[in-house]
Enzyme design. Sequence first.
Site, mmCIF file in Angstrom:
data_model
loop_
_atom_site.group_PDB
_atom_site.id
_atom_site.type_symbol
_atom_site.label_atom_id
_atom_site.label_comp_id
_atom_site.label_asym_id
_atom_site.label_seq_id
_atom_site.Cartn_x
_atom_site.Cartn_y
_atom_site.Cartn_z
ATOM 1 N N CYS A 120 0.730 -1.335 -0.048
ATOM 2 C CA CYS A 120 -0.049 -0.101 0.002
ATOM 3 C C CYS A 120 0.759 1.215 0.062
ATOM 4 O O CYS A 120 1.328 1.560 1.045
ATOM 5 C CB CYS A 120 -0.882 -0.002 1.295
ATOM 6 S SG CYS A 120 -1.823 1.417 1.437
ATOM 7 N N CYS A 157 -0.554 4.049 2.070
ATOM 8 C CA CYS A 157 -0.239 4.047 3.366
ATOM 9 C C CYS A 157 1.259 4.321 3.748
ATOM 10 O O CYS A 157 1.552 4.889 4.704
ATOM 11 C CB CYS A 157 -0.641 2.674 4.019
ATOM 12 S SG CYS A 157 -1.929 1.641 3.128
ATOM 13 N N ASP A 158 2.274 3.582 2.986
ATOM 14 C CA ASP A 158 3.456 3.561 3.410
ATOM 15 C C ASP A 158 4.208 4.533 2.633
ATOM 16 O O ASP A 158 5.661 4.805 3.201
ATOM 17 C CB ASP A 158 3.871 2.117 3.443
ATOM 18 C CG ASP A 158 3.086 1.432 4.182
ATOM 19 O OD1 ASP A 158 2.767 1.576 5.259
ATOM 20 O OD2 ASP A 158 3.072 0.098 3.952
#
Length: 347
Positions: A169, A172-173
């Site tokens: 992701c 997200c990261d």
Amino acid sequence: MEKIIIIGSGPAAWSAAIYAARGSLSPLVIEGQYSEVNQTRGTLPMGQLTQTMEIENYPGFPSGKIHDYIESAIPTDRVAILPPNEPEQRTILGAELVELIRSQAVFFGTRVVSDEIIDVDFNGKTLKLVGIDGNLYESQTVIIATGASVKYLGLKSEQLYKNRGVSACATCDGALPRFRNNEVAVIGGGNTALEEAIHLANFASKVHLIHRRDKFRASQILVNRLPEYPKIKVHFNYVPTEILGTQEKGVTGIKLAGTAGNTDLELPLAGIFVAIGHIPNTDFLKDNIELNEDGTIKRPIPFCSNTSAKGVFVAGDVADSRYRQAVVAAAGGCMAALDAEKFLAEN
Ligand code: NDP
């Protein structure tokens, strides 16, 4: 006979439970089981958030020293199962976030059982669910919030470096220090892969987009945008064969094999984003509910959480192939609980 059963244990499930509990529906959450099979297929309780690292985009958790808050907000026996949280940690971890939402649901009276639903019968007025050891659950309404499992490449080395440079992701990261101003790769040729590559171009020094064919599956509009991002270098006709790394540093590179007679390649990298698709967790539903072509659960009424089965509602990634964000899943849980509450009042 329950009023409402929620299957799942990610942000959609716990958020549905918070609303249902506060609506005096005394929800029962069936949160899944810790088992080797679930570990291998990525369907352990508490969902995909536990597979990711820091969460910087969930509203309400600005950077700051959150160690003391986590220690005080989560019951001691649950803190023990979380990843280590250093006193100087500045952002919340995925596992902590979902644990906090779970604690909130339990605080309002949600009951939780550790079971895995393997069969359902949604044909009668009473909705029936069967657990892995044969337990039968009956309810007037059901919320399905079983999420989706990330498709991984299946390489041994990939497993070794998950959360240590291998991520599924970028949203997200991608902004984490590990990846900033470093070279990273995205694997895949669909919409997710191209969107992730574009997102990563904001942070990384270079983004290698690796696709197994010579034509993207992604929509043309995204393909047309790629030349606007000189940091993105496309490698057509390559598949990863090994992720390189060390115990100390995590990911350090990737080995690629040519799929069309082209020479094999090795790239030095700080991170690898696998974007080869998701699989909605719907096996246990068999033919009891209608699915979309991409495997997600069909929502026949726009903007509502209803499914094709009466009294059955859906929330989170099991019905969402587009956004797949924790905050969207949590919002979906709220919608499903409100729809179930309305259904109970009317029936
Ligand atoms: P897709 O299934 O569309 O694409 C997966 C990609 O990964 C394909 O290019 C596929 O290659 C490749 N792939 C699959 N397995 C492997 C493997 N083992 N090794 C190497 N490559 C592999 O998944 P997405 O997550 O991209 O999209 C899922 C759905 O969500 C789609 O319907 C998509 O349109 C939608 N979506 C929409 C967005 C938007 O509208 N903004 C954003 C993101 C997703 P091949 O092409 O050869 O099959």
